[in-house]
Motif scaffolding. Structure first.
Motif, mmCIF file in Angstrom:
data_model
loop_
_atom_site.group_PDB
_atom_site.id
_atom_site.type_symbol
_atom_site.label_atom_id
_atom_site.label_comp_id
_atom_site.label_asym_id
_atom_site.label_seq_id
_atom_site.Cartn_x
_atom_site.Cartn_y
_atom_site.Cartn_z
ATOM 1 N N ARG A 37 -15.397 -6.984 27.649
ATOM 2 C CA ARG A 37 -14.550 -7.893 26.864
ATOM 3 C C ARG A 37 -13.242 -7.211 26.454
ATOM 4 O O ARG A 37 -12.175 -7.816 26.521
ATOM 5 N N VAL A 38 -13.322 -5.949 26.046
ATOM 6 C CA VAL A 38 -12.114 -5.211 25.668
ATOM 7 C C VAL A 38 -11.208 -5.060 26.891
ATOM 8 O O VAL A 38 -9.982 -5.219 26.800
ATOM 9 N N ARG A 39 -11.789 -4.758 28.034
ATOM 10 C CA ARG A 39 -11.002 -4.638 29.271
ATOM 11 C C ARG A 39 -10.252 -5.938 29.553
ATOM 12 O O ARG A 39 -9.067 -5.933 29.872
ATOM 13 N N LYS A 40 -10.936 -7.063 29.419
ATOM 14 C CA LYS A 40 -10.304 -8.364 29.668
ATOM 15 C C LYS A 40 -9.215 -8.667 28.632
ATOM 16 O O LYS A 40 -8.183 -9.255 28.967
ATOM 17 N N LEU A 41 -9.437 -8.270 27.383
ATOM 18 C CA LEU A 41 -8.415 -8.464 26.351
ATOM 19 C C LEU A 41 -7.164 -7.651 26.672
ATOM 20 O O LEU A 41 -6.042 -8.102 26.462
ATOM 21 N N ARG A 42 -7.355 -6.455 27.225
ATOM 22 C CA ARG A 42 -6.207 -5.635 27.650
ATOM 23 C C ARG A 42 -5.498 -6.286 28.840
ATOM 24 O O ARG A 42 -4.270 -6.361 28.869
ATOM 25 N N GLU A 43 -6.255 -6.736 29.828
ATOM 26 C CA GLU A 43 -5.668 -7.371 31.016
ATOM 27 C C GLU A 43 -4.834 -8.590 30.655
ATOM 28 O O GLU A 43 -3.793 -8.834 31.249
ATOM 29 N N ARG A 44 -5.304 -9.371 29.682
ATOM 30 C CA ARG A 44 -4.592 -10.586 29.268
ATOM 31 C C ARG A 44 -3.432 -10.285 28.330
ATOM 32 O O ARG A 44 -2.697 -11.191 27.941
ATOM 33 N N GLY A 45 -3.270 -9.036 27.929
ATOM 34 C CA GLY A 45 -2.168 -8.673 27.051
ATOM 35 C C GLY A 45 -2.427 -8.942 25.579
ATOM 36 O O GLY A 45 -1.512 -8.817 24.760
ATOM 37 N N VAL A 46 -3.653 -9.311 25.226
ATOM 38 C CA VAL A 46 -3.980 -9.515 23.812
ATOM 39 C C VAL A 46 -3.939 -8.171 23.088
ATOM 40 O O VAL A 46 -3.364 -8.052 22.009
ATOM 41 N N ILE A 47 -4.531 -7.150 23.695
ATOM 42 C CA ILE A 47 -4.409 -5.780 23.190
ATOM 43 C C ILE A 47 -3.237 -5.174 23.942
ATOM 44 O O ILE A 47 -3.315 -4.936 25.144
ATOM 45 N N ARG A 48 -2.148 -4.953 23.229
ATOM 46 C CA ARG A 48 -0.929 -4.468 23.872
ATOM 47 C C ARG A 48 -0.922 -2.957 24.038
ATOM 48 O O ARG A 48 -0.376 -2.443 25.002
ATOM 49 N N ARG A 49 -1.474 -2.242 23.062
ATOM 50 C CA ARG A 49 -1.500 -0.787 23.139
ATOM 51 C C ARG A 49 -2.463 -0.259 22.092
ATOM 52 O O ARG A 49 -2.832 -0.963 21.155
ATOM 53 N N THR A 50 -2.837 0.993 22.228
ATOM 54 C CA THR A 50 -3.675 1.672 21.253
ATOM 55 C C THR A 50 -2.866 2.845 20.725
ATOM 56 O O THR A 50 -2.386 3.662 21.509
ATOM 57 N N ILE A 51 -2.689 2.900 19.409
ATOM 58 C CA ILE A 51 -1.805 3.900 18.819
ATOM 59 C C ILE A 51 -2.470 4.585 17.629
ATOM 60 O O ILE A 51 -3.452 4.081 17.080
ATOM 61 N N ALA A 52 -1.899 5.711 17.205
ATOM 62 C CA ALA A 52 -2.293 6.371 15.963
ATOM 63 C C ALA A 52 -1.365 5.857 14.860
ATOM 64 O O ALA A 52 -0.157 5.747 15.056
ATOM 65 N N ASP A 53 -1.918 5.543 13.717
ATOM 66 C CA ASP A 53 -1.134 5.084 12.567
ATOM 67 C C ASP A 53 -0.689 6.312 11.782
ATOM 68 O O ASP A 53 -1.475 6.914 11.060
ATOM 69 N N VAL A 54 0.580 6.696 11.936
ATOM 70 C CA VAL A 54 1.116 7.925 11.363
ATOM 71 C C VAL A 54 1.831 7.617 10.049
ATOM 72 O O VAL A 54 2.581 6.634 9.961
#
Length: 152
Positions: A37-54
């Protein structure tokens, strides 16, 4: 997007480093199903990136300002000019008396003044109105569960 996708997004926003097993357990799926499901969310652009909150202050960017940019012409073609200023974290075309709203982070107000000078160098910019943030009560990410009514 269903309620499970939204729950996965909420979990990832809290801690994007958690394992697929932990994600799956939190939303009632196996690790494999959560991963898919996470892979599909990334493919569809729902999850745009994974970042560190600095923490901005910890890295020397403690001054936060929102700047309304006035212009003499349409600014819609100026995205690259705004993006070229590394202190600008966000830039938005807006409706209202100004044309663009930018979010700026610098170490000092002297550096903020320099950013304002460089904004004036962008073609079409005729003025700025800066609001310096004194204290931030809170910041939050988009809540993926808010839009869930009516989803299947």
């Amino acid at each position: 997007m269903d309620h499970i996708d939204r729950a996965l997004l909420a979990q990832l926003q809290q801690d994007a480093t958690q394992s697929y097993a932990a994600l799956g357990e939190a939303v009632g799926l196996s690790a494999g199903a959560a991963h898919e499901r996470v892979r599909k969310l990334r493919e569809r652009g729902v999850i745009r990136r994974t970042i560190a909150d600095v923490d901005p202050a910890a890295v020397g960017s403690g001054v936060l300002a929102y700047v309304m940019v006035d212009s003499t012409s349409w600014m819609g073609d100026s995205a690259e000019a705004f993006a070229a200023l590394p202190e600008i974290l966000e830039a938005h075309i807006i409706a209202g008396s100004s044309s663009v709203l930018v979010k700026v982070r610098t170490a000092t107000t002297v550096q903020l003044q320099d950013v304002l000078r460089r904004l004036y160098a962008i073609d079409g910019v005729s003025g700025t109105q800066a609001t310096v943030v004194l204290e931030t009560f809170f910041e939050r990410p988009v809540d993926p569960l808010i839009g869930s009514l009516g989803d299947s």
